[in-house]
Design a protein around this motif. Structure first.
Motif: not given
Length: 144
Positions: A98, A100-102, A116, A119
């Protein structure tokens, strides 16, 4: 320049490195000698020469994939699993991470860093801090 030696029933003509005349190249001279002496084995002393390197270079792709489905902080990657139907028929599938770009606040750099990450890595960063997790993973945040 040339010496004729007999080894049993085979006649061998040995050449010492000839100096070719200016009018004829050495390949023409050697061709003339072989045509005149049919049935005679000719050997030529060639000094050891370095092996010839191939002209072509090893293949390197022009475009490299930038984003892989691997978390740089935790090293998590896709897991191979079976998709099991109601009839218990098993089909191979991939369970991806999983990712995510954050944008995460980097306290030492006094700015946001766009990452990137998985989680799981996000939870670890919230617990331990971005600097500690990046240092453990060997990631230099100044470049990003």
């Amino acid at each position: 320049m040339a010496t004729l030696a007999t080894l049993g029933s085979i006649s061998v003509l040995r050449f010492q490195k000839p100096v070719p005349p200016k009018t004829r190249p050495s390949s023409q001279l050697l061709g003339f000698v072989t045509s005149q002496l049919s049935g005679v084995k000719i050997s030529y002393d060639i000094p050891d020469v370095a092996p010839i390197k191939p002209i072509s270079a090893p293949f390197t792709p022009a475009v490299r994939p930038l984003a892989r489905r691997v978390c740089p902080f935790t090293g998590k990657k896709a897991n191979k699993a079976n998709k099991v139907s109601f009839s218990n028929h098993k089909t191979k599938k991939l369970q991806f991470v999983n990712l995510q770009y954050k944008k995460v606040w980097w306290e030492a750099g006094k700015r946001y860093v766009k990452l990137r990450l998985s989680t799981k890595a996000l939870k670890t960063i919230e617990k331990n801090g971005l600097d500690a997790v990046a240092k453990k993973a060997g990631i230099d945040l100044r470049k990003e």
